[in-house]
Write an enzyme that holds these catalytic residues in place. Structure first.
Site, short mmCIF file in Angstrom:
data_model
loop_
_atom_site.label_atom_id
_atom_site.label_comp_id
_atom_site.label_asym_id
_atom_site.label_seq_id
_atom_site.Cartn_x
_atom_site.Cartn_y
_atom_site.Cartn_z
N GLY A 121 -3.78 -34.10 -16.36
CA GLY A 121 -3.98 -35.08 -16.78
C GLY A 121 -5.51 -36.04 -16.95
N ALA A 146 -9.88 -42.04 -17.21
CA ALA A 146 -11.48 -42.85 -17.21
C ALA A 146 -11.84 -41.85 -16.22
CB ALA A 146 -11.41 -43.98 -16.68
N LYS A 175 -10.48 -33.52 -8.51
CA LYS A 175 -10.26 -33.91 -10.13
C LYS A 175 -11.84 -33.75 -10.03
CE LYS A 175 -8.30 -38.63 -9.40
NZ LYS A 175 -7.76 -39.09 -10.60
N ASP A 223 -8.70 -50.68 -11.07
CA ASP A 223 -8.11 -50.58 -12.10
C ASP A 223 -6.62 -50.00 -11.56
OD1 ASP A 223 -7.72 -49.29 -14.67
OD2 ASP A 223 -8.44 -47.16 -14.16
#
Ligand SMILES: *[C@@H]1O[C@H](CO)[C@@H](O)[C@H](O)[C@H]1NC(C)=O
Ligand SMILES: *[C@@H]1O[C@H](CO)[C@@H](O)[C@H](O)[C@H]1NC(C)=O
Ligand SMILES: *[C@@H]1O[C@H](CO)[C@@H](O)[C@H](O)[C@H]1NC(C)=O
Ligand SMILES: *[C@@H]1O[C@H](CO)[C@@H](O)[C@H](O)[C@H]1NC(C)=O
Ligand SMILES: *[C@@H]1O[C@H](CO)[C@@H](O)[C@H](O)[C@H]1NC(C)=O
Ligand SMILES: *[C@@H]1O[C@H](CO)[C@@H](O)[C@H](O)[C@H]1NC(C)=O
Length: 800
Positions: A517, A520, A541, A635
């Site tokens: 994916g 942000a 990540k 978020d």
């Protein structure tokens, strides 16, 4: 510390003796002379009157039988005493009560053990409710008791007399006498020692009560306190930081195989929430010593983890042993045995040119105190490297502020020590460096590999999913066939966070091939790592848009994230912080994101959504109020809620807001000022508090209830475009059915639907102070707290 008047201690002692005597007299289950037990698989033990303890044979795997006393009412059957720990007996052995005491014989009739009493006169025996096994004469006076010959455990009402000791077992499952002693010396000093294994002599005292000439006995009293007292009854050293009721909890204090003395409690009633043995001392770092990795620094002997290894205290306060790069466990079933080099040693022949085949692997803050054989001062790191490289004796160089120490094998007392800093340069052979030694092990591990195949983290079409699934399988197969399993061997003390090199992650992700994916915060890739000796899928990540605050900030934030642990959070496994590269490694969530679940092609169930709503609320409550450092997520949205194998909601990306330049408008649905997930205070000059998460949660909750996005531009009816507004209108107008008309399962639970909508409407109040805390949200959803009628969420705005 209050001094107990001597006479009261005496009174207590007399009372205690009386208690003991009367309990023997009351014991309705005398073991009469001639009674015996045979070691077979279903042999019946001798139980104490309450059944709390039993004496008999315990089968230890396939190795034989242990004559033991254990907690008999709990499933674990925890052993507290044993007779023949170094010499298990075979099936068919017997123990018999004779007038000379207990006699253990093997099937051939050879005596293997006997309770040591001088002379004869045993009239009967009794297994007491305290866990003490006593042999007494006609006059009810004790000739022998197991409490006087402890193994590794003390129980309430038991004392450790001068000249006696506890001996740790060898490992978790091997009861034989191991590597540590807890000894009350005859001069009254209470000490912990490493043992000069395999001899019985002591090696190094790593803890001491410093009570030589004053200590008298170590007492574990009826109230659950463990302490050392003086002959006059004064408490000299209180080992317990608090006491737990012996009425409600089973208890034991034990010198464990890792060399730490700990007290454990186990709730007696079924009603208690956490079953099983829990450390009784809080904080659990009160165990003695509190950090065994640092405490053992011995001249001879390998340290807490054995030679060539290093030790890091885990979250559970247990020492974890690791091998540095280029080394592997001598025995993977006995990690405290130390590590061995897996490469051929460097040739000392200068003509061989072997120096060219070596390089360094550097480890920050690692140290092996006391193994150095040379020390240079005011030199550069480069000089230090060269000096070690050209020296065939040098296995590791430690470089710290211009000091360079050369260390030879076997390295001892290894640890990661942030207080000294510097770095260790581990010398490893660069070519032909993997010998066959690791082969057998990794093969075994391969077979137990769990192949977890999952779908993507971010929403994508079903077709893409299938493609990615296929790709995942192919990649996994390639990994299984070819790639060497990467065993990370570094971590941060006090938590289970591991530090990875960029090269390792590159390998684990097969060169960052499989994209999971794009968010942000950066890009997420799938990878495979060997964790806990098992290959597991991970999400790697790669962070972008870093705030230029530098390394310190990054480490601090990562440490904060690493300290969290909750079943509704995605667990951070480790990180990489190397040059430009900042990566975070998370558990892999096989069922993708909530966005995909809610708005994807497949049908969802109301009760499943209810569970997810509760899970997210609990996770947020933990972040806001329960973890050591408060974390505001900033978020919360369905893309950041992931689902694990069992569809449990797991919040991801928490704790990142501080280290990343988050462009918060990014998270709105593109229309500023309308109801995205972003609380209105972001757009006004108002402080940002935990209430921003409550707001986002409210929006998320509405989406969960109605299985609809918070904003639908294509809506025919303008009043239905914004979910929160529509929901309030329907709620105020008493027409909530209208919103769930296509959902039979929800229709059947209109009361709950209404309650959840009310909670959500409280969460999305424009005025942050009107929004409830996540704790209250959780209690309202669970039904513990009543929900009052919410006002119009926008009333605050209109009043501005
Ligand atoms: C236990 O054995 C002793 C000695 O034989 C006897 O005197 C005593 O009464 C017995 N106690 C019970 C409760 O059976
Ligand atoms: C038991 O007590 C009696 C009298 O008090 C004494 O004569 C006898 O020797 C004692 N027996 C034992 C085995 O100690
Ligand atoms: C337990 O450990 C000792 C010491 O290494 C060893 O000699 C013994 O064989 C082990 N026992 C079992 C049952 O594995
Ligand atoms: C008890 O013994 C300890 C150690 O010997 C001593 O320091 C203390 O003063 C004594 N206390 C009393 C009340 O006698
Ligand atoms: C156990 O020891 C503690 C601390 O000295 C004391 O406060 C408590 O009264 C003792 N309990 C009993 C049953 O003696
Ligand atoms: C690696 O080992 C093999 C066999 O021992 C040897 O033939 C080869 O030259 C070695 N390679 C290097 C680069 O040292």
């Amino acid at each position: 510390m209050a001094l107990a008047p001597p006479h009261s201690t005496l009174c207590f002692f007399v009372f205690f003796l009386m208690l003991l005597c009367s309990s023997i007299a009351q014991t309705q289950r005398n073991i009469s002379l001639g009674s015996s037990i045979t070691a077979v698989s279903n042999t019946l033990p001798w139980e104490s009157p309450s059944g709390d303890f039993a004496f008999g044979f315990q089968q230890i795997g396939k190795d034989g039988f242990l004559l033991a006393i254990w907690f008999n009412k709990i499933p674990e059957r925890t052993i507290v005493w044993s007779a023949n720990r170094d010499d298990l007996v075979q099936e068919g052995s017997t123990v018999e009560l004779t007038k000379f005491g207990l006699v253990l014989k093997d099937p051939k009739g050879n005596q293997k053990w006997t309770s040591d009493i001088s002379g004869t006169g045993v009239a009967y025996g009794a297994m007491l409710d305290t866990g003490n096994l006593v042999l007494a004469n006609q006059n009810f006076s004790n000739l022998w008791q197991s409490f006087n010959e402890p193994t590794d455990t003390l129980l309430p009402t038991q004392t450790l007399e001068k000249g006696t000791m506890l001996v740790a077992r060898y490992s978790e499952t091997n009861y034989s006498r191991g590597r540590y002693y807890f000894m009350l010396q005859s001069n009254g000093n209470l000490q912990l020692f490493t043992r000069n294994f395999p001899l019985d002599t002591t090696n190094f005292a790593y803890w001491s009560s410093n009570t030589a000439d004053s200590g008298f006995e170590l007492i574990y009293n009826q109230s659950g306190f463990v302490y050392l007292d003086a002959a006059n009854g004064t408490v000299l050293n209180m080992l317990s930081s608090k006491a737990t009721s012996t009425q409600d909890f089973y208890q034991r204090a034990v010198l464990e195989y890792d060399g730490v003395f700990r007290q454990f409690v186990y709730p007696k009633s079924n009603g208690q929430s956490s079953k099983g043995w829990n450390m009784a001392w809080t904080p659990s770092s009160d165990s003695i010593p509190s950090n065994i990795c640092m405490k053992i620094t011995e001249d001879t002997g390998g340290g807490a983890c054995g030679f060539n290894s290093y030790c890091i205290l885990g979250n559970d306060q247990r020492p974890n042993c690791y091998c540095p790069n280029g080394y592997t466990f001598i025995d993977s079933n006995d990690e405290m045995k130390g590590c061995k080099q897996i490469f051929e040693a460097q040739s000392c022949d200068e003509d061989s040119g072997d120096t060219d085949h070596f390089d360094f692997y550097s480890m920050e803050n690692a140290d092996w105190p006391l193994s150095d054989y040379e020390h240079y001062q005011t030199v550069s790191e480069d000089w230090c490297r060269k000096a070690c490289l050209g020296d065939c004796f040098c296995a590791v160089a430690i470089f710290r502020n211009g000091d360079c120490w050369k260390k030879r094998t076997p390295l001892s007392n290894g640890r990661i020590d942030y207080s000294v800093g510097g770095k260790a340069l581990i010398k490893i052979r660069t070519e032909n460096s993997t010998s066959n030694s690791g082969g057998a092990d990794s093969k075994k591990k391969d077979q137990t590999t769990l192949v977890i195949v999952g779908s993507v983290l971010l929403s994508s079409s079903a077709f893409l999913n299938v493609l990615l699934l296929l790709a995942a399988c192919l990649v996994l197969r390639r990994f299984r066939q070819k790639a060497k399993v990467i065993k990370p061997d570094r971590s941060i003390p006090g938590m289970n966070l591991q530090i990875f090199t960029y090269a390792e992650l590159e390998k684990a992700t097969n060169g960052f091939k499989e994209l999971l994916g794009n968010g942000a915060f950066g890009t997420v890739f799938k990878g495979v790592l060997a964790l806990d000796d098992r290959k597991s899928c991970v999400a790697v990540k790669k962070l972008e848009h870093m705030v230029k605050e530098g390394e310190h900030e990054f480490k601090a934030e990562v440490t904060t994230i690493g300290r969290t642990n909750h079943k509704n959070l995605v667990q951070l496994i480790g990180f990489c912080n190397e040059g430009q590269h900042r990566l975070l490694i998370y558990e892999f969530m096989s069922n993708g994101s909530l966005a995909h679940f809610l708005f994807g092609p497949s049908r969802t169930h109301w009760l499943q959504r209810v569970q997810i709503a509760l899970g997210v609320a609990r996770g947020l409550f933990y972040l806001h109020e329960e973890c050591s450092t408060q974390i505001i997520h900033c978020d919360i949205k369905p893309q950041n809620i992931l689902l694990d194998d069992s569809y449990t909601a797991r919040i991801s990306d928490f704790g990142l807001a501080k280290i990343l330049k988050t462009d918060q408008t990014r998270t709105t649905t593109g229309i500023r000022g309308t109801k995205g997930y972003v609380a209105p205070e972001w757009f006004r000059n108002m402080p940002v508090t935990v209430k921003v998460d409550v707001y986002s949660y409210g929006i998320l909750l509405l989406e969960l209830i109605f299985c609809r996005k918070n904003f639908e531009a294509e809506s025919e009816d303008e009043t239905q475009m914004i979910l929160a507004d529509w929901a309030y209108d329907c709620y105020a107008g008493g027409k909530l059915e209208f919103l769930v008309e296509n959902d039979e399962e929800a229709m059947a639970e209109m009361k709950r639907v209404e309650k959840f909508v009310m909670v959500a409407l409280w969460c999305v109040q424009e005025d942050p102070s009107l929004r409830p805390t996540m704790k209250k949200v959780m209690l309202m959803l669970e039904g513990t707290v009543e929900v009052s009628v919410p006002p119009d969420p926008t009333s605050f705005i209109s009043s501005l």
